[in-house]
Design a protein around this motif. Structure first.
Motif, PDB file in Angstrom:
ATOM      1  N   UNK A   1     -24.613  28.116  33.404  1.00  0.00           N
ATOM      2  CA  UNK A   1     -24.071  28.477  34.724  1.00  0.00           C
ATOM      3  C   UNK A   1     -25.049  28.109  35.854  1.00  0.00           C
ATOM      4  N   UNK A   2     -26.339  28.455  35.739  1.00  0.00           N
ATOM      5  CA  UNK A   2     -27.282  28.068  36.804  1.00  0.00           C
ATOM      6  C   UNK A   2     -27.385  26.550  36.975  1.00  0.00           C
ATOM      7  N   UNK A   3     -27.321  25.805  35.871  1.00  0.00           N
ATOM      8  CA  UNK A   3     -27.385  24.344  35.956  1.00  0.00           C
ATOM      9  C   UNK A   3     -26.209  23.807  36.766  1.00  0.00           C
TER      10      UNK A   3
ATOM     11  N   UNK B   1     -15.701  23.371  34.631  1.00  0.00           N
ATOM     12  CA  UNK B   1     -15.633  21.969  34.204  1.00  0.00           C
ATOM     13  C   UNK B   1     -17.014  21.434  33.860  1.00  0.00           C
ATOM     14  N   UNK B   2     -17.980  21.681  34.723  1.00  0.00           N
ATOM     15  CA  UNK B   2     -19.343  21.197  34.476  1.00  0.00           C
ATOM     16  C   UNK B   2     -19.946  21.833  33.232  1.00  0.00           C
ATOM     17  N   UNK B   3     -19.643  23.091  33.013  1.00  0.00           N
ATOM     18  CA  UNK B   3     -20.165  23.775  31.824  1.00  0.00           C
ATOM     19  C   UNK B   3     -19.535  23.212  30.553  1.00  0.00           C
ATOM     20  N   UNK B   4     -18.238  22.869  30.618  1.00  0.00           N
ATOM     21  CA  UNK B   4     -17.555  22.317  29.453  1.00  0.00           C
ATOM     22  C   UNK B   4     -17.928  20.854  29.227  1.00  0.00           C
TER      23      UNK B   4
ATOM     24  N   UNK C   1     -14.148  34.370  40.258  1.00  0.00           N
ATOM     25  CA  UNK C   1     -13.832  35.151  39.058  1.00  0.00           C
ATOM     26  C   UNK C   1     -14.747  34.758  37.899  1.00  0.00           C
ATOM     27  N   UNK C   2     -14.924  35.657  36.937  1.00  0.00           N
ATOM     28  CA  UNK C   2     -15.678  35.295  35.729  1.00  0.00           C
ATOM     29  C   UNK C   2     -15.031  34.098  35.035  1.00  0.00           C
ATOM     30  N   UNK C   3     -15.825  33.363  34.252  1.00  0.00           N
ATOM     31  CA  UNK C   3     -15.340  32.132  33.619  1.00  0.00           C
ATOM     32  C   UNK C   3     -14.076  32.368  32.792  1.00  0.00           C
ATOM     33  N   UNK C   4     -14.062  33.439  32.009  1.00  0.00           N
ATOM     34  CA  UNK C   4     -12.903  33.706  31.160  1.00  0.00           C
ATOM     35  C   UNK C   4     -11.636  33.918  31.965  1.00  0.00           C
ATOM     36  N   UNK C   5     -11.767  34.636  33.085  1.00  0.00           N
ATOM     37  CA  UNK C   5     -10.608  34.911  33.943  1.00  0.00           C
ATOM     38  C   UNK C   5     -10.120  33.631  34.612  1.00  0.00           C
ATOM     39  N   UNK C   6     -11.046  32.830  35.146  1.00  0.00           N
ATOM     40  CA  UNK C   6     -10.645  31.586  35.814  1.00  0.00           C
ATOM     41  C   UNK C   6      -9.976  30.637  34.831  1.00  0.00           C
ATOM     42  N   UNK C   7     -10.426  30.672  33.584  1.00  0.00           N
ATOM     43  CA  UNK C   7      -9.818  29.820  32.557  1.00  0.00           C
ATOM     44  C   UNK C   7      -8.386  30.258  32.273  1.00  0.00           C
ATOM     45  N   UNK C   8      -8.162  31.576  32.172  1.00  0.00           N
ATOM     46  CA  UNK C   8      -6.814  32.121  31.947  1.00  0.00           C
ATOM     47  C   UNK C   8      -5.889  31.725  33.097  1.00  0.00           C
TER      48      UNK C   8
END
Length: 659
Positions: free
Chosen positions: A79-81, A70-73, A557-564
């Protein structure tokens, strides 16, 4: 680099509903929360947050994932931020390992601009408190405005020395690059003859107001000059950059967001000092458009937190009538708007300074008028006894009413306008109809223009089809996500080689085991790469771990997996039947139908495989007249397909004669 220990601690501590609640007004909806999408302009909430599973899903934009996603979007963090932001929010100490020179080089441009801006804020603040010019000029000015030390520090106010390169040279000495000093607008660079460059501070000799994003990052600055230099602008803002877009920013939103959501109202003022003075007096739900004309993006920013805006105008504001355009923009966004003016010679800053909190709140409550009352009183004064101006005033008011998307509100305001202006409702409705007709005609022209483009697309022979493999893979993932550990009593068919017969045996297996074994038996692999990664991670979790912690799995999980996962889980649970038992209606639960659902997806996949083989064999057979083996094999597959379809109670599509 941030250590894994810190990252794990952040994921374990952060609550998705708390973090998103800082940016979006969330309301309880069953076991979940619901709100308006922060990514699109919508009026019906389709943004879902699951506290139990620690995921979110935005149905209007298709985005979803865990708290970091959510924060990245939303904030465009790296990711570090995002990890650092959460660590700061939850008071987690960050353990960092030393970055290599290569990793430092990989820091993206936006992050570099943020870092430069944050350094500038600290530099200007330190200059205000720790230098003689800062204390004598900057601090004295703020104190004269009535700001306390606590307020000055709260808003991070500062001072830029009246020297050409004081800030720029300090930043360069600290290792910040001139490229990013220029891109943020903090430093102005000019090319000189002979190829040399001249650099100087944009905010030279000004008191500084840092402008924050909703998450608290420094985006830019507003600087006020304290001398009587007629050539210099009184207020100067940072120029537009990759991180600062003045039309999308509200001054004070970072400090006001929680109070706005709590009070369910936002006070909108014009200047920095208006915000600070009201906040200091105790009215914290206040923001400013920073001297720019109000924009739809700024209104939508408020709309995430509340549907109610009260616009505060100076008592002697010369451009009061021009400001009415902002009210129409607020109405267009489906917001409720009130207007409050201060006594002549007063503004929010001066009035807050000279009144107690109780008096200020009482004044705002008693003098905030509905927009139509305010607009009519203002325009009627201008019209006086001039019939033509009076007619124009009525038309102007009806035009504002036409902006309101809600039909009931429109009708209420028409009735109110008829009473105030002493005119029949019928005339007002006719005027409204004329305005609407004009808008419809304009919209119709636009649609016809777009239709021409659409017709070209419509005639395109390439028609997008449903990807059956994707749908199968999605269904498997949905079942695993919700029921992976559930136990099933399954009748398995075995073949006894000694007697040459089949027999059945009832065995108990988890859903994950059943799916895994069946797919392995048929040597089926996922085709979609991100679905495959998600499936393998889920299977590993279910088959090799004692328990399945959904929230921890998503967060790690990696971002792509968590999004799925967020996407599939939210779609699966978006529409649920509630409170039917009270009506003596007992719908079948998804769990009751689980065994059939598991068996059906496995058989559906097998049917697809058999169909593909049949098509391949028939294509080969059609190429030669003598190749009868392929025809025989295709018939065998067709019989197998019929048996599979009968077993799963599916309707078998006829692929044509095999004779």
């Amino acid at each position: 680099m941030i250590s894994k220990t810190t990252i794990d601690q952040v994921y374990e501590t952060a609550r998705v509903e708390e973090v998103i609640g800082d940016f979006v007004q969330l309301k309880k909806s069953g076991s979940n929360f619901k709100g308006l999408s922060p990514f699109t302009d919508e009026r019906t909430p389709s943004f879902m947050v699951s506290p139990v599973k620690q995921i979110w899903k935005d149905f209007s934009s298709g985005k979803g994932g865990n708290v970091v996603a959510f924060l990245m979007e939303h904030e465009h963090f790296t990711y570090p931020e995002a990890i650092k932001y959460l660590a700061k929010k939850y008071n987690i100490e960050i353990d960092e390992t030393e970055q290599t020179s290569e990793e430092k080089e990989q820091a993206n441009e936006r992050e570099s601009m943020y870092l430069v801006s944050e350094y500038a804020q600290k530099y200007f603040e330190q200059t205000l408190w720790d230098t003689e010019p800062g204390k004598a000029i900057g601090l004295t000015y703020f104190k004269e405005r009535g700001f306390t030390d606590g307020t000055i520090k709260k808003f991070g106010l500062g001072y830029s020395l009246d020297q050409w390169e004081a800030f720029t040279q300090s930043a360069l000495d600290e290792g910040y690059q001139l490229e990013f000093l220029e891109k943020t607008g903090l430093t102005i660079v000019k090319e000189q003859t002979g190829g040399e460059t001249k650099k100087f501070d944009r905010f030279k000799g000004r008191v500084m107001f840092p402008i924050h994003s909703m998450s608290g990052r420094v985006l830019g600055f507003g600087g006020r000059i304290l001398t009587n230099d007629k050539k210099a602008a009184k207020y100067l803002n940072s120029p537009e950059s990759d991180i600062y877009h003045k039309s999308k920013v509200l001054y004070g939103i970072y400090y006001a967001k929680q109070a706005i959501a709590k009070e369910d109202n936002c006070y909108l003022v014009e200047g920095y000092t208006d915000v600070i003075q009201m906040y200091q007096r105790g009215v914290e739900n206040v923001v400013s458009s920073s001297g720019t004309a109000l924009t739809p993006e700024q209104i939508r920013l408020i709309n995430r937190l509340t549907k109610n805006i009260t616009v505060l105008f100076d008592g002697d504001a010369a451009g009061l009538r021009a400001s009415l355009r902002g009210i129409d923009l607020i109405l267009e966004q489906g917001m409720n708007v009130k207007v409050c003016t201060f006594p002549e010679g007063e503004d929010p800053d001066s009035f807050s300074k000279s009144n107690t909190y109780e008096d200020l709140v009482l004044y705002l409550e008693e003098n905030a008028k509905d927009f139509i009352q305010f607009k009519t009183s203002l325009l009627v004064k201008e019209a006086a006894n001039d019939p033509i101006k009076r007619a124009d005033t009525i038309r102007d008011i009806v035009n504002s009413i036409s902006k309101i998307p809600d039909r009931i509100q429109k009708e209420v305001y028409i009735q109110e306008c008829a009473k105030i202006m002493q005119i029949s409702e019928e005339v007002l409705y006719n005027t409204l109809a004329q305005i609407n007709k004009k808008e419809v005609n304009e919209a119709s022209k636009k649609i016809k223009q777009e239709q021409k483009v659409f017709e070209v697309v419509k005639n395109d022979p390439v028609v997008e089809k449903v990807n059956i493999e994707d749908e199968h893979e999605k269904e498997i993932l949905k079942i695993l996500i919700e029921f992976g550990n559930e136990k099933l009593s399954i009748e398995e068919i075995y073949f006894d080689k000694e007697i040459g017969e089949e027999y059945t045996e009832t065995v108990e297996r988890s859903v994950a085991e059943k799916l895994y074994l069946d797919l392995q038996e048929d040597e089926i692999e996922f085709a979609n790469p991100i679905f495959k990664e998600t499936y393998l991670l889920l299977i590993d979790q279910f088959l090799n771990k004692e328990s399945f912690d959904f929230a921890h799995f998503v967060s790690s999980s990696p971002k792509g997996v968590s999004n799925v996962i967020a996407d599939l889980d939210s779609v699966e649970n978006r529409y649920q039947l509630h409170d039917w038992k009270r009506r003596e209606i007992y719908p079948k639960s998804k769990k009751d139908d689980l065994e059939r659902r598991v068996q059906q997806i496995v058989i559906s996949i097998r049917l697809k495989l058999v169909s593909d083989l049949m098509v391949s064999l028939l294509e080969n057979a059609s190429k030669t007249e003598t190749n009868r083996n392929e025809m025989e094999e295709a018939r065998d597959y067709y019989e197998l397909k019929k048996r599979l379809a009968q077993k799963s109670a599916l309707v078998l599509k006829d692929f044509g004669s095999l004779s």
